[in-house]
Write a protein that holds these residues in place. Structure first.
Motif, mmCIF file in Angstrom:
data_model
loop_
_atom_site.group_PDB
_atom_site.id
_atom_site.type_symbol
_atom_site.label_atom_id
_atom_site.label_comp_id
_atom_site.label_asym_id
_atom_site.label_seq_id
_atom_site.Cartn_x
_atom_site.Cartn_y
_atom_site.Cartn_z
ATOM 1 N N ASP A 110 -0.655 18.023 -4.376
ATOM 2 C CA ASP A 110 -2.003 17.660 -3.928
ATOM 3 C C ASP A 110 -1.958 17.233 -2.464
ATOM 4 O O ASP A 110 -1.332 16.224 -2.129
ATOM 5 C CB ASP A 110 -2.552 16.527 -4.801
ATOM 6 N N TRP A 111 -2.616 18.000 -1.608
ATOM 7 C CA TRP A 111 -2.592 17.672 -0.181
ATOM 8 C C TRP A 111 -3.239 16.330 0.097
ATOM 9 O O TRP A 111 -2.876 15.645 1.052
ATOM 10 C CB TRP A 111 -3.257 18.778 0.645
ATOM 11 N N ARG A 112 -4.179 15.915 -0.749
ATOM 12 C CA ARG A 112 -4.876 14.652 -0.546
ATOM 13 C C ARG A 112 -3.914 13.462 -0.660
ATOM 14 O O ARG A 112 -3.971 12.523 0.135
ATOM 15 C CB ARG A 112 -6.017 14.512 -1.549
ATOM 16 N N SER A 113 -3.034 13.515 -1.651
ATOM 17 C CA SER A 113 -2.080 12.418 -1.814
ATOM 18 C C SER A 113 -1.100 12.383 -0.639
ATOM 19 O O SER A 113 -0.721 11.301 -0.181
ATOM 20 C CB SER A 113 -1.340 12.523 -3.144
ATOM 21 N N VAL A 168 0.847 -1.201 0.000
ATOM 22 C CA VAL A 168 0.000 0.000 0.000
ATOM 23 C C VAL A 168 0.879 1.246 0.000
ATOM 24 O O VAL A 168 0.597 2.215 -0.713
ATOM 25 C CB VAL A 168 -0.965 0.003 1.208
ATOM 26 N N PHE A 169 1.961 1.204 0.761
ATOM 27 C CA PHE A 169 2.869 2.349 0.815
ATOM 28 C C PHE A 169 3.435 2.657 -0.572
ATOM 29 O O PHE A 169 3.504 3.823 -0.973
ATOM 30 C CB PHE A 169 4.010 2.098 1.801
ATOM 31 N N ALA A 170 3.834 1.631 -1.304
ATOM 32 C CA ALA A 170 4.403 1.842 -2.646
ATOM 33 C C ALA A 170 3.389 2.546 -3.554
ATOM 34 O O ALA A 170 3.756 3.462 -4.298
ATOM 35 C CB ALA A 170 4.846 0.516 -3.248
ATOM 36 N N ARG A 171 2.136 2.149 -3.473
ATOM 37 C CA ARG A 171 1.104 2.800 -4.291
ATOM 38 C C ARG A 171 0.901 4.241 -3.861
ATOM 39 O O ARG A 171 0.753 5.136 -4.692
ATOM 40 C CB ARG A 171 -0.216 2.022 -4.183
ATOM 41 N N ARG A 172 0.864 4.484 -2.567
ATOM 42 C CA ARG A 172 0.656 5.850 -2.063
ATOM 43 C C ARG A 172 1.838 6.757 -2.412
ATOM 44 O O ARG A 172 1.662 7.926 -2.731
ATOM 45 C CB ARG A 172 0.443 5.858 -0.548
ATOM 46 N N LYS A 173 3.029 6.198 -2.368
ATOM 47 C CA LYS A 173 4.216 6.984 -2.714
ATOM 48 C C LYS A 173 4.179 7.368 -4.188
ATOM 49 O O LYS A 173 4.459 8.520 -4.543
ATOM 50 C CB LYS A 173 5.488 6.207 -2.387
ATOM 51 N N ALA A 174 3.816 6.412 -5.043
ATOM 52 C CA ALA A 174 3.712 6.697 -6.481
ATOM 53 C C ALA A 174 2.637 7.751 -6.743
ATOM 54 O O ALA A 174 2.824 8.656 -7.569
ATOM 55 C CB ALA A 174 3.401 5.416 -7.242
ATOM 56 N N GLU A 175 1.532 7.648 -6.033
ATOM 57 C CA GLU A 175 0.447 8.636 -6.160
ATOM 58 C C GLU A 175 0.937 10.033 -5.775
ATOM 59 O O GLU A 175 0.643 11.007 -6.466
ATOM 60 C CB GLU A 175 -0.720 8.223 -5.252
ATOM 61 N N THR A 176 1.715 10.107 -4.725
ATOM 62 C CA THR A 176 2.227 11.396 -4.258
ATOM 63 C C THR A 176 3.281 11.950 -5.219
ATOM 64 O O THR A 176 3.318 13.151 -5.458
ATOM 65 C CB THR A 176 2.806 11.254 -2.838
ATOM 66 N N GLU A 177 4.112 11.075 -5.763
ATOM 67 C CA GLU A 177 5.112 11.529 -6.739
ATOM 68 C C GLU A 177 4.446 12.044 -8.011
ATOM 69 O O GLU A 177 4.958 12.960 -8.649
ATOM 70 C CB GLU A 177 6.089 10.398 -7.049
ATOM 71 N N ALA A 178 3.303 11.456 -8.358
ATOM 72 C CA ALA A 178 2.580 11.895 -9.554
ATOM 73 C C ALA A 178 1.870 13.232 -9.335
ATOM 74 O O ALA A 178 1.664 13.988 -10.284
ATOM 75 C CB ALA A 178 1.564 10.833 -9.972
ATOM 76 N N ALA A 179 1.505 13.520 -8.096
ATOM 77 C CA ALA A 179 0.791 14.770 -7.787
ATOM 78 C C ALA A 179 1.383 15.385 -6.518
ATOM 79 O O ALA A 179 0.747 15.409 -5.460
ATOM 80 C CB ALA A 179 -0.700 14.496 -7.601
ATOM 81 N N ALA A 198 -0.294 5.844 5.089
ATOM 82 C CA ALA A 198 0.508 4.673 4.722
ATOM 83 C C ALA A 198 1.777 4.579 5.564
ATOM 84 O O ALA A 198 2.155 3.486 6.010
ATOM 85 C CB ALA A 198 0.862 4.721 3.238
ATOM 86 N N TYR A 199 2.438 5.719 5.795
ATOM 87 C CA TYR A 199 3.609 5.727 6.686
ATOM 88 C C TYR A 199 3.208 5.258 8.082
ATOM 89 O O TYR A 199 3.910 4.468 8.713
ATOM 90 C CB TYR A 199 4.207 7.129 6.793
ATOM 91 N N HIS A 200 2.084 5.745 8.563
ATOM 92 C CA HIS A 200 1.618 5.355 9.892
ATOM 93 C C HIS A 200 1.353 3.849 9.953
ATOM 94 O O HIS A 200 1.738 3.180 10.913
ATOM 95 C CB HIS A 200 0.351 6.136 10.254
ATOM 96 N N ASP A 201 0.714 3.321 8.934
ATOM 97 C CA ASP A 201 0.434 1.887 8.888
ATOM 98 C C ASP A 201 1.715 1.063 8.837
ATOM 99 O O ASP A 201 1.760 -0.059 9.342
ATOM 100 C CB ASP A 201 -0.452 1.543 7.688
ATOM 101 N N ALA A 202 2.759 1.636 8.228
ATOM 102 C CA ALA A 202 4.056 0.959 8.147
ATOM 103 C C ALA A 202 4.892 1.196 9.409
ATOM 104 O O ALA A 202 6.055 0.817 9.460
ATOM 105 C CB ALA A 202 4.817 1.427 6.915
ATOM 106 N N ARG A 203 4.286 1.845 10.387
ATOM 107 C CA ARG A 203 4.913 2.140 11.693
ATOM 108 C C ARG A 203 6.123 3.072 11.574
ATOM 109 O O ARG A 203 7.090 2.943 12.312
ATOM 110 C CB ARG A 203 5.313 0.855 12.399
#
Length: 150
Positions: A112-115, A98-109, A122-127
């Motif tokens: 965007d505060w939402r990403s 999930v973190f990898a997907r969220r990171k890619a989403e953030t790099e693409a935008a 995702a960082y929180h879930d990864a502790r």
């Protein structure tokens, strides 16, 4: 709701502690000797730092909750898609996916505060709390229209 109650109780206990420590500092200052005045001033510094830290942390939590509410109203909150162990803990490999997907989403935008919000989750879930906090601070700054350092 449980987290809010825990936070409120912890904050209230800290405020009581700060008042007690501060009163001891004032008592030391009132003693009037050089040593007790010095110690009294030093003791008063602790509650001042504590109150400042509590205030900044409370502001951060309120802002993050406001972003969560706004994102929820838009239907953009991240869905909990994480696998869990039989004990209820998040599976590390699942969190990494999930973190990898969220990171890619953030790099693409990146503006965007939402990403950034979803990346913080995702960082929180990864502790990884320090990076989760930084990502949430970036989301807050972008939402508020403030400039963001790289």
């Amino acid at each position: 709701m449980r987290a809010k109650i825990s936070y409120a109780v912890t904050a209230a206990v800290l405020v009581v502690y700060f008042v007690l420590v501060g009163s001891r500092g004032v008592m030391l200052i009132q003693s009037g000797t050089v040593v007790t005045v010095t110690f009294g001033v030093a003791v008063l510094i602790l509650p001042v730092i504590g109150v400042w830290f509590l205030w900044k942390n409370t502001q951060f939590v309120r802002r993050a909750n406001a972003l969560a509410a706004e994102l929820d109203a838009e239907g953009g909150l991240p869905v909990d898609e994480l696998r869990r162990t039989p004990g209820g803990r998040i599976d590390r490999d699942s969190a990494d996916e999930v973190f990898a997907r969220r990171k890619a989403e953030t790099e693409a935008a990146p503006e965007d505060w939402r990403s950034w919000f979803r990346l913080a989750v995702a960082y929180h879930d990864a502790r990884d709390t320090p990076r989760a906090r930084k990502a949430m601070q970036r989301a807050i700054a972008l939402h508020d229209g403030r400039s963001v350092d790289a």
